[in-house]
Motif scaffolding. Structure first.
Motif, PDB file in Angstrom:
ATOM      1  N   THR A 151     -34.513 -97.430 -22.705  1.00 39.58           N
ATOM      2  CA  THR A 151     -35.584 -98.413 -22.593  1.00 39.58           C
ATOM      3  C   THR A 151     -36.741 -97.826 -21.800  1.00 39.58           C
ATOM      4  O   THR A 151     -36.606 -97.557 -20.608  1.00 39.58           O
ATOM      5  N   PHE A 152     -37.860 -97.605 -22.479  1.00 36.38           N
ATOM      6  CA  PHE A 152     -39.059 -97.090 -21.820  1.00 36.38           C
ATOM      7  C   PHE A 152     -39.992 -98.236 -21.474  1.00 36.38           C
ATOM      8  O   PHE A 152     -40.109 -99.205 -22.209  1.00 36.38           O
ATOM      9  N   ILE A 153     -40.695 -98.098 -20.346  1.00 37.29           N
ATOM     10  CA  ILE A 153     -41.653 -99.091 -19.881  1.00 37.29           C
ATOM     11  C   ILE A 153     -43.006 -98.842 -20.544  1.00 37.29           C
ATOM     12  O   ILE A 153     -43.786 -99.762 -20.747  1.00 37.29           O
ATOM     13  N   ASP A 154     -43.268 -97.561 -20.860  1.00 38.62           N
ATOM     14  CA  ASP A 154     -44.533 -97.196 -21.474  1.00 38.62           C
ATOM     15  C   ASP A 154     -44.334 -95.945 -22.327  1.00 38.62           C
ATOM     16  O   ASP A 154     -43.219 -95.444 -22.431  1.00 38.62           O
ATOM     17  N   GLU A 155     -45.406 -95.466 -22.927  1.00 37.73           N
ATOM     18  CA  GLU A 155     -45.349 -94.231 -23.712  1.00 37.73           C
ATOM     19  C   GLU A 155     -45.918 -93.101 -22.870  1.00 37.73           C
ATOM     20  O   GLU A 155     -46.612 -93.354 -21.869  1.00 37.73           O
ATOM     21  N   PRO A 156     -45.655 -91.834 -23.242  1.00 44.49           N
ATOM     22  CA  PRO A 156     -46.235 -90.724 -22.487  1.00 44.49           C
ATOM     23  C   PRO A 156     -47.756 -90.863 -22.413  1.00 44.49           C
ATOM     24  O   PRO A 156     -48.410 -91.136 -23.416  1.00 44.49           O
ATOM     25  N   HIS A 157     -48.289 -90.708 -21.196  1.00 42.57           N
ATOM     26  CA  HIS A 157     -49.726 -90.877 -20.990  1.00 42.57           C
ATOM     27  C   HIS A 157     -50.220 -89.949 -19.882  1.00 42.57           C
ATOM     28  O   HIS A 157     -49.465 -89.562 -19.000  1.00 42.57           O
ATOM     29  N   LEU A 158     -51.494 -89.618 -19.949  1.00 41.60           N
ATOM     30  CA  LEU A 158     -52.140 -88.754 -18.966  1.00 41.60           C
ATOM     31  C   LEU A 158     -52.348 -89.540 -17.672  1.00 41.60           C
ATOM     32  O   LEU A 158     -52.883 -90.643 -17.687  1.00 41.60           O
ATOM     33  N   VAL A 159     -51.891 -88.964 -16.538  1.00 42.71           N
ATOM     34  CA  VAL A 159     -52.090 -89.642 -15.253  1.00 42.71           C
ATOM     35  C   VAL A 159     -53.038 -88.890 -14.331  1.00 42.71           C
ATOM     36  O   VAL A 159     -53.633 -89.495 -13.443  1.00 42.71           O
ATOM     37  N   ALA A 160     -53.164 -87.567 -14.520  1.00 46.33           N
ATOM     38  CA  ALA A 160     -54.056 -86.788 -13.652  1.00 46.33           C
ATOM     39  C   ALA A 160     -54.469 -85.503 -14.344  1.00 46.33           C
ATOM     40  O   ALA A 160     -53.724 -84.957 -15.155  1.00 46.33           O
ATOM     41  N   LYS A 161     -55.648 -85.040 -13.985  1.00 45.44           N
ATOM     42  CA  LYS A 161     -56.119 -83.743 -14.483  1.00 45.44           C
ATOM     43  C   LYS A 161     -56.656 -82.970 -13.293  1.00 45.44           C
ATOM     44  O   LYS A 161     -57.563 -83.444 -12.606  1.00 45.44           O
ATOM     45  N   TRP A 181     -48.755 -85.465 -17.371  1.00 45.57           N
ATOM     46  CA  TRP A 181     -48.381 -86.571 -18.241  1.00 45.57           C
ATOM     47  C   TRP A 181     -47.093 -87.198 -17.724  1.00 45.57           C
ATOM     48  O   TRP A 181     -46.216 -86.502 -17.209  1.00 45.57           O
ATOM     49  N   MET A 182     -46.949 -88.523 -17.885  1.00 42.27           N
ATOM     50  CA  MET A 182     -45.736 -89.222 -17.461  1.00 42.27           C
ATOM     51  C   MET A 182     -45.387 -90.339 -18.431  1.00 42.27           C
ATOM     52  O   MET A 182     -46.234 -90.831 -19.167  1.00 42.27           O
ATOM     53  N   THR A 183     -44.115 -90.708 -18.385  1.00 40.94           N
ATOM     54  CA  THR A 183     -43.625 -91.909 -19.047  1.00 40.94           C
ATOM     55  C   THR A 183     -42.442 -92.417 -18.241  1.00 40.94           C
ATOM     56  O   THR A 183     -41.650 -91.629 -17.732  1.00 40.94           O
ATOM     57  N   PHE A 184     -42.342 -93.723 -18.080  1.00 40.66           N
ATOM     58  CA  PHE A 184     -41.322 -94.331 -17.224  1.00 40.66           C
ATOM     59  C   PHE A 184     -40.257 -95.044 -18.048  1.00 40.66           C
ATOM     60  O   PHE A 184     -40.553 -95.645 -19.076  1.00 40.66           O
ATOM     61  N   PHE A 185     -38.996 -94.954 -17.569  1.00 44.90           N
ATOM     62  CA  PHE A 185     -37.869 -95.570 -18.275  1.00 44.90           C
ATOM     63  C   PHE A 185     -36.880 -96.175 -17.297  1.00 44.90           C
ATOM     64  O   PHE A 185     -36.940 -95.904 -16.098  1.00 44.90           O
ATOM     65  N   LYS A 186     -35.986 -97.000 -17.820  1.00 49.17           N
ATOM     66  CA  LYS A 186     -34.929 -97.635 -17.023  1.00 49.17           C
ATOM     67  C   LYS A 186     -33.595 -96.948 -17.314  1.00 49.17           C
ATOM     68  O   LYS A 186     -33.307 -96.595 -18.460  1.00 49.17           O
ATOM     69  N   ASP A 187     -32.768 -96.792 -16.270  1.00 48.10           N
ATOM     70  CA  ASP A 187     -31.400 -96.320 -16.500  1.00 48.10           C
ATOM     71  C   ASP A 187     -30.514 -97.539 -16.758  1.00 48.10           C
ATOM     72  O   ASP A 187     -31.007 -98.668 -16.853  1.00 48.10           O
ATOM     73  N   THR A 188     -29.226 -97.341 -16.877  1.00 49.18           N
ATOM     74  CA  THR A 188     -28.312 -98.456 -17.171  1.00 49.18           C
ATOM     75  C   THR A 188     -28.207 -99.449 -16.023  1.00 49.18           C
ATOM     76  O   THR A 188     -27.732-100.555 -16.208  1.00 49.18           O
TER      77      THR A 188
END
Length: 125
Positions: free
Chosen positions: A88-98, A105-112
């Motif tokens: 279960t991901f909270i979002d899709e991969p996205h640019l956070v800093a340059k 790039w980051m994407t956040f998810f939940k564990d069990t």
């Protein structure tokens, strides 16, 4: 005098409520090598950093963990692989800093267990 400096983080503890559910997630879904486990703990290897999943000894320690940022080379490919495995991901991969020629790039998810973790990738542009 230099022998007393902190060199690196050696282990991170993540509280879990159901160790039998959490072990397969970290081992089979995320692909981290399981070093060993007991009835209330499991130790995983992550490139020199140990990840300890443990059942809290007291209720006061049963809160969510810190966010773990798992570094990966191809974040979009790993994201798609984990989505296929039911993560279960909270979002899709996205640019956070340059910073200069490097994009983070980051994407956040939940564990069990409801803990939030992230995949991160540093890309040269």
């Amino acid at each position: 005098m230099g022998s007393n400096i902190i060199e690196k983080v050696g282990q991170i503890g993540v509280p879990v409520k159901d160790l039998n559910k959490a072990i397969p997630f970290y081992k089979e879904v995320l692909g981290l090598p399981l070093l060993f486990n007991t009835d209330n703990m499991a130790f995983f290897e992550c490139n020199g950093l140990r990840l300890l999943l443990s059942l809290p000894e007291k209720e006061e320690f049963s809160h969510s963990s810190s966010v773990l940022y798992f570094q990966i080379e191809n974040i979009k490919e790993k994201y798609e692989e984990l989505v296929e495995k039911g993560v279960t991901f909270i979002d899709e991969p996205h640019l956070v800093a340059k910073m200069g020629q490097t994009e983070t790039w980051m994407t956040f998810f939940k564990d069990t267990e409801g803990n939030t973790h992230a995949l991160m990738s540093e890309v040269q542009v």
